[in-house]
Design an enzyme around this catalytic site. Structure first.
Site, mmCIF file in Angstrom:
data_model
loop_
_atom_site.group_PDB
_atom_site.id
_atom_site.type_symbol
_atom_site.label_atom_id
_atom_site.label_comp_id
_atom_site.label_asym_id
_atom_site.label_seq_id
_atom_site.Cartn_x
_atom_site.Cartn_y
_atom_site.Cartn_z
ATOM 1 C CB SER A 1 0.904 0.393 6.289
ATOM 2 O OG SER A 1 -0.461 0.028 6.401
ATOM 3 C CB THR B 1 -0.947 1.611 0.835
ATOM 4 O OG1 THR B 1 0.287 2.317 0.738
ATOM 5 C CG2 THR B 1 -2.051 2.478 0.268
ATOM 6 C CB THR C 1 -0.606 5.205 2.226
ATOM 7 O OG1 THR C 1 0.594 4.509 2.533
ATOM 8 C CG2 THR C 1 -0.245 6.487 1.491
ATOM 9 N NE ARG D 1 7.118 8.574 -1.662
ATOM 10 C CZ ARG D 1 6.243 7.589 -1.537
ATOM 11 N NH1 ARG D 1 5.331 7.625 -0.576
ATOM 12 N NH2 ARG D 1 6.258 6.552 -2.347
ATOM 13 C CB VAL D 2 3.095 13.372 -2.527
ATOM 14 C CG1 VAL D 2 1.781 12.820 -3.016
ATOM 15 C CG2 VAL D 2 2.865 14.463 -1.482
ATOM 16 N N GLY D 3 3.367 9.964 -2.465
ATOM 17 C CA GLY D 3 3.386 8.744 -3.263
ATOM 18 C C GLY D 3 2.231 8.677 -4.240
ATOM 19 C CG ASP D 4 0.909 4.744 -5.313
ATOM 20 O OD1 ASP D 4 1.264 4.921 -4.128
ATOM 21 O OD2 ASP D 4 0.543 3.632 -5.740
ATOM 22 C CB THR E 1 -0.804 -1.582 -1.440
ATOM 23 O OG1 THR E 1 -0.727 -2.948 -1.892
ATOM 24 C CG2 THR E 1 -2.232 -1.293 -0.990
ATOM 25 N N GLY E 2 2.037 -0.501 -2.279
ATOM 26 C CA GLY E 2 3.420 -0.803 -2.632
ATOM 27 C C GLY E 2 4.148 0.437 -3.105
ATOM 28 N N GLY F 1 5.010 3.461 -4.581
ATOM 29 C CA GLY F 1 4.231 4.444 -5.319
ATOM 30 C C GLY F 1 4.957 5.038 -6.501
HETATM 31 N N1 GLY Z 1 1.780 3.216 -2.201
HETATM 32 C C1 GLY Z 1 2.082 4.019 -1.114
HETATM 33 C C2 GLY Z 1 3.202 4.932 -1.345
HETATM 34 O O1 GLY Z 1 4.069 4.670 -2.157
HETATM 35 O O2 GLY Z 1 3.241 5.969 -0.705
#
Ligand code: GLY
Length: 380
Positions: free
Chosen positions: A92, A219, A237, A247-250, A270-271, A273
């Site tokens: 992860s 994450t 993460t 792609r960029v997450g949270d 986590t989870g 994003g």
């Molecule tokens: N929380 C990690 C992501 O969505 O990239």
């Protein structure tokens, strides 16, 4: 969380001393009793480190660094998450993280340093195993907060970080299997060696499918407070598996993946994003704590906000989310909490009672978790 006698005495002593001072404010010399003088020298804050479940080794390391080596809170929690970033078995984050749809590992991370009110972040970083340290370098060495993609990698190399292939053999095989299960009529065959042992050519799409047929997120978030009441937060993460390149997450979004206000607390996630970015979850949790909510309440209220802000296609007919998202929170006064939609998750805590996993608050029982549809793979 129970408030320990020592902490209660420390907190109430500080409050008592403050009251004594306030009452005497108009006098030339504030009157502080001998007892108050003795008590105000006690640390007013109890060191605590809180993280996602995969941070159980990290919280122990960070707590040890904060309490025994007097380490800065951000240095300590980054050392904590480095354990997972450098562990090839953790798919992860960092080395061994699951790749994007083209088989390339792209990493996101961000951090905040409470006492100096600074932040740093990197997105879609390739070939550097410790994006948390690169995020801190952005914070320390530039006037910027966020670097992404090729620019982030160039910066990391200039800072002396080592370039390496982050795609482990295990993650490469999982990526190939995902490709094979993507479309039953394309030209990719599923060549798993366990095919004889698993006659039906199907793979279940569950939220936590260990074989990663579906998209998965993993994450690590970590937050800390020390005896001086100084705080920091970090999240790192490899993001959503099989994501669209870029792609960029949270995790690298300040206020979504993590947030720290030294006067209130710190939080992170986590989870999924995409669900968190829309509610600025970590910032919202800190604001809820500022308004007086407990860390648990603040996290659960943010889960409610996430569900309220989720599009129909990602909810089951009863309005329950078809994804996982976890929030973690640490108040400056040492209280901590967490929340997620579904029963069964835990998070990591280290304090004077040691490092341990604690059950997370949840909104729906395990039995209420929606079943996901099946996908069919064409086996070799
Ligand atoms: N929380 C990690 C992501 O969505 O990239």
């Amino acid at each position: 969380m129970e408030i320990s006698r020592r902490k209660f005495l420390g907190t109430s002593a500080a409050a008592a001393a403050a009251l004594t001072f306030d009452r005497s404010a108009s006098a030339a010399t504030p009157r502080i009793s001998v007892i108050d003088r003795a008590r105000v020298s006690e640390p007013a804050f109890q060191p605590v480190v809180v993280a996602s479940a995969n941070g159980i080794r990290g919280v122990a390391r960070a707590y040890d660094m904060i309490t025994r080596q007097n380490a800065d809170t951000l240095d300590a929690i980054i050392a904590g998450v480095n354990i997972q970033e450098l562990d090839p078995e953790d798919q992860s984050v960092g080395l061994g993280g699951l790749p994007n749809e083209e088989g390339v590992v792209q990493l996101d991370a961000s951090c905040m340093h409470g006492p100096t009110k600074r932040a740093g972040s990197v997105g879609a970083l390739e070939d550097i195993a410790t994006p948390s340290l690169v995020a801190k370098a952005v914070m320390d060495y530039t006037d910027h907060i966020m670097l992404v993609g090729a620019g982030a990698k160039k910066f990391a190399l200039e800072m002396g970080f080592k370039e390496q292939n982050l795609l482990t053999e295990k993650s490469r095989r999982d990526w190939l299997r995902w490709k094979a299960c993507l479309n039953p009529v394309d030209n990719w065959l599923d060549t798993r060696s366990d095919s004889a042992a698993s006659p039906p050519p199907t793979a279940s799409l569950s939220f936590d499918d260990p074989l990663h047929v579906k998209f998965t997120t993993g994450t690590i978030n970590m937050n800390a407070v020390n005896a001086a009441g100084d705080m920091s937060s970090v999240t790192t993460t490899s993001g959503l598996s099989w994501k669209v390149p870029g792609r960029v997450g949270d995790s690298p979004i300040i206020g979504a993946g993590q947030y720290c206000d030294n006067s209130v607390g710190a939080a992170g996630s986590t989870g999924r994003g995409e669900a968190n970015i829309k509610v600025c979850g970590a910032f919202l949790i800190v604001e809820f704590m500022r308004q007086g909510m407990s860390p648990d309440q603040a996290c659960m209220k943010t889960i409610d906000r996430v569900i309220a802000m989720t599009e129909r296609r990602l909810l089951d007919p009863a309005g329950r989310p078809l994804f996982d998202l976890q929030f973690y929170a640490l108040h400056r006064d040492g209280r901590f909490g967490s929340a997620t939609a579904y029963e069964g998750a835990r998070f990591s805590v280290a304090d004077a009672s040691g490092a341990r996993l604690v059950p997370m608050k949840f909104k729906f029982a395990r039995s209420e978790r929606p079943q996901m549809p099946e996908v069919r793979c064409r086996r070799a």
